[in-house]
Design an enzyme around this catalytic site. Sequence first.
Site, PDB file in Angstrom:
ATOM      1  N   ARG A  87       0.873  -1.177   0.000  1.00 10.95           N
ATOM      2  CA  ARG A  87       0.000   0.000   0.000  1.00 10.95           C
ATOM      3  C   ARG A  87       0.905   1.220   0.000  1.00 10.95           C
ATOM      4  O   ARG A  87       1.705   1.407   0.917  1.00 10.95           O
ATOM      5  CB  ARG A  87      -0.925  -0.003   1.223  1.00 10.95           C
ATOM      6  CG  ARG A  87      -1.655   1.329   1.388  1.00 10.95           C
ATOM      7  CD  ARG A  87      -2.768   1.292   2.391  1.00 10.95           C
ATOM      8  NE  ARG A  87      -3.919   0.574   1.878  1.00 10.95           N
ATOM      9  CZ  ARG A  87      -5.142   0.654   2.409  1.00 10.95           C
ATOM     10  NH1 ARG A  87      -5.354   1.412   3.473  1.00 10.95           N
ATOM     11  NH2 ARG A  87      -6.129  -0.029   1.883  1.00 10.95           N
ATOM     12  N   ARG A  97     -13.585  -8.664   2.105  1.00  9.74           N
ATOM     13  CA  ARG A  97     -12.163  -8.423   1.838  1.00  9.74           C
ATOM     14  C   ARG A  97     -11.366  -9.665   2.223  1.00  9.74           C
ATOM     15  O   ARG A  97     -10.434 -10.071   1.529  1.00  9.74           O
ATOM     16  CB  ARG A  97     -11.655  -7.211   2.645  1.00  9.74           C
ATOM     17  CG  ARG A  97     -12.240  -5.868   2.246  1.00  9.74           C
ATOM     18  CD  ARG A  97     -11.783  -5.421   0.884  1.00  9.74           C
ATOM     19  NE  ARG A  97     -10.340  -5.359   0.755  1.00  9.74           N
ATOM     20  CZ  ARG A  97      -9.571  -4.331   1.157  1.00  9.74           C
ATOM     21  NH1 ARG A  97     -10.133  -3.250   1.663  1.00  9.74           N
ATOM     22  NH2 ARG A  97      -8.255  -4.363   1.012  1.00  9.74           N
ATOM     23  N   HIS A 119      -7.456   0.708  -6.343  1.00  8.00           N
ATOM     24  CA  HIS A 119      -7.651  -0.132  -5.148  1.00  8.00           C
ATOM     25  C   HIS A 119      -8.341  -1.435  -5.590  1.00  8.00           C
ATOM     26  O   HIS A 119      -9.498  -1.683  -5.257  1.00  8.00           O
ATOM     27  CB  HIS A 119      -8.509   0.632  -4.128  1.00  8.00           C
ATOM     28  CG  HIS A 119      -8.504   0.036  -2.762  1.00  8.00           C
ATOM     29  ND1 HIS A 119      -7.706  -1.036  -2.397  1.00  8.00           N
ATOM     30  CD2 HIS A 119      -9.210   0.364  -1.642  1.00  8.00           C
ATOM     31  CE1 HIS A 119      -7.926  -1.330  -1.124  1.00  8.00           C
ATOM     32  NE2 HIS A 119      -8.825  -0.508  -0.648  1.00  8.00           N
ATOM     33  N   GLN A 146     -10.274  -4.044  -3.190  1.00  9.69           N
ATOM     34  CA  GLN A 146     -11.596  -3.651  -2.723  1.00  9.69           C
ATOM     35  C   GLN A 146     -12.673  -4.051  -3.722  1.00  9.69           C
ATOM     36  O   GLN A 146     -13.789  -4.431  -3.354  1.00  9.69           O
ATOM     37  CB  GLN A 146     -11.635  -2.129  -2.506  1.00  9.69           C
ATOM     38  CG  GLN A 146     -12.956  -1.635  -1.937  1.00  9.69           C
ATOM     39  CD  GLN A 146     -13.208  -2.114  -0.520  1.00  9.69           C
ATOM     40  OE1 GLN A 146     -12.340  -1.987   0.330  1.00  9.69           O
ATOM     41  NE2 GLN A 146     -14.383  -2.675  -0.264  1.00  9.69           N
ATOM     42  N   CYS A 184     -16.255   1.549   0.589  1.00  8.39           N
ATOM     43  CA  CYS A 184     -15.093   0.723   0.961  1.00  8.39           C
ATOM     44  C   CYS A 184     -14.717   0.887   2.423  1.00  8.39           C
ATOM     45  O   CYS A 184     -14.040   0.025   2.976  1.00  8.39           O
ATOM     46  CB  CYS A 184     -13.926   1.038   0.041  1.00  8.39           C
ATOM     47  SG  CYS A 184     -13.277   2.714   0.212  1.00  8.39           S
ATOM     48  N   ASP A 211     -17.265   7.038  -1.645  1.00 13.69           N
ATOM     49  CA  ASP A 211     -16.023   6.893  -0.891  1.00 13.69           C
ATOM     50  C   ASP A 211     -15.757   8.247  -0.237  1.00 13.69           C
ATOM     51  O   ASP A 211     -16.407   9.251  -0.577  1.00 13.69           O
ATOM     52  CB  ASP A 211     -14.890   6.514  -1.874  1.00 13.69           C
ATOM     53  CG  ASP A 211     -13.553   6.230  -1.188  1.00 13.69           C
ATOM     54  OD1 ASP A 211     -13.534   6.059   0.052  1.00 13.69           O
ATOM     55  OD2 ASP A 211     -12.523   6.182  -1.893  1.00 13.69           O
TER      56      ASP A 211
HETATM   57  N1  NVA Z   1      -9.970   6.627  -1.483  1.00 16.49           N
HETATM   58  C1  NVA Z   1      -9.580   6.245  -0.150  1.00 16.49           C
HETATM   59  C2  NVA Z   1      -9.814   4.792   0.083  1.00 16.49           C
HETATM   60  C3  NVA Z   1      -9.488   4.304   1.464  1.00 16.49           C
HETATM   61  C4  NVA Z   1      -9.639   2.818   1.620  1.00 16.49           C
HETATM   62  C5  NVA Z   1      -8.114   6.605   0.073  1.00 16.49           C
HETATM   63  O1  NVA Z   1      -7.314   6.410  -0.847  1.00 16.49           O
HETATM   64  O2  NVA Z   1      -7.782   7.080   1.143  1.00 16.49           O
HETATM   65  N1   CP Z   2     -11.247  -0.198   2.514  1.00 20.12           N
HETATM   66  C1   CP Z   2      -9.976  -0.262   2.947  1.00 20.12           C
HETATM   67  O1   CP Z   2      -9.039  -0.514   2.177  1.00 20.12           O
HETATM   68  O2   CP Z   2      -9.835  -0.059   4.287  1.00 20.12           O
HETATM   69  P1   CP Z   2      -8.470   0.146   5.086  1.00 20.12           P
HETATM   70  O3   CP Z   2      -7.910   1.482   4.669  1.00 20.12           O
HETATM   71  O4   CP Z   2      -8.865   0.099   6.514  1.00 20.12           O
HETATM   72  O5   CP Z   2      -7.510  -0.950   4.717  1.00 20.12           O
END
Ligand code: NVA
Ligand code: CP
Length: 302
Positions: free
Chosen positions: A105, A288, A132, A135, A260, A220
Amino acid sequence: MSRTRHFLTLLDLSPEELRSIIRRASELKRLRRAGEPHATLRGKVLAMIFEKSSTRTRVSFEAGMSQLGGSAMFLSPRDTQLGRGEPIEDTARVLSRMVDCVMIRTFAHDNVERFAEHSQVPVINGLTDLYHPCQLLADMQTFFEHRGDIRGRTVAWVGDGNNMCHSYINAARQFDFQLHIACPEGYEPDADILAAAGKRAQIVRSPTAAVEGADLVVTDTWVSMGQEEEKQRRQAAFAPYKVTRELMALAAPDALFMHCLPAYRGMEVEAEVLDAPDSVVWDEAENRLHAQKALLEFLLAG
Ligand code: NVA
Ligand code: CP
């Protein structure tokens, strides 16, 4: 390089492979609920590099590996040499000689691509600024479990043209559904990613028009990780894009709502929508676990 498969975007797998992973995810869910053993990855090790926060991704991968008979290790740049400037390429070469799979990540999508280029083992994108994909496996599994095949259905994306939106655009291509994107001016998804989806995805500015008759409504956060400084400006721009009960009432009568998570009640979604008794967002979060177990099996056990 070898034919190591990676999962950096939904386009790395064929539509058939994605569907088979989702079928297997539901099967793994059933096995776990029945208490039946499914240790298909005994002795395998997953390394997880997190340059951003996470609850679901970290716990689902870690618990998933353990349930499959393997193990997972959490690596933060703060206490690895990555944080002190060791090149991604060198880290990829070294880690991939020691573990069986790497999940990352990070911010720039280019980081996971460079890692994968130099890795002997499968690399999984656990979220970048651009995509992502994990997800979407869970979201698609959730739709299939509650409503059957998503092929030919209509999905409304309401909000930011962000990493989740990009993965929904790719999902529209791979799972063959129509995606209507309602986003404010200046917050559109990447033009090339959108164009590549052809007729399957289009920008429909107005949330009411996008949601009309939709089988699935998704949103989101308005402020993704790394955008904290833009918070005020974003909250103003996105105010008309909140998913409310009134908006959901315009969708198909049995429309699902997904998010998500983490969610910000009162911002992108009204609490009453998220916390509705028939809300599937908690199934979506649970999936997930199952979907990524199926993905790990696919990448590691074939
Ligand atoms: N769009 C959000 C998703 C978090 C799971 C982010 O990138 O922070
Ligand atoms: N939806 C998701 O990826 O959650 P986290 O940021 O908690 O991993």
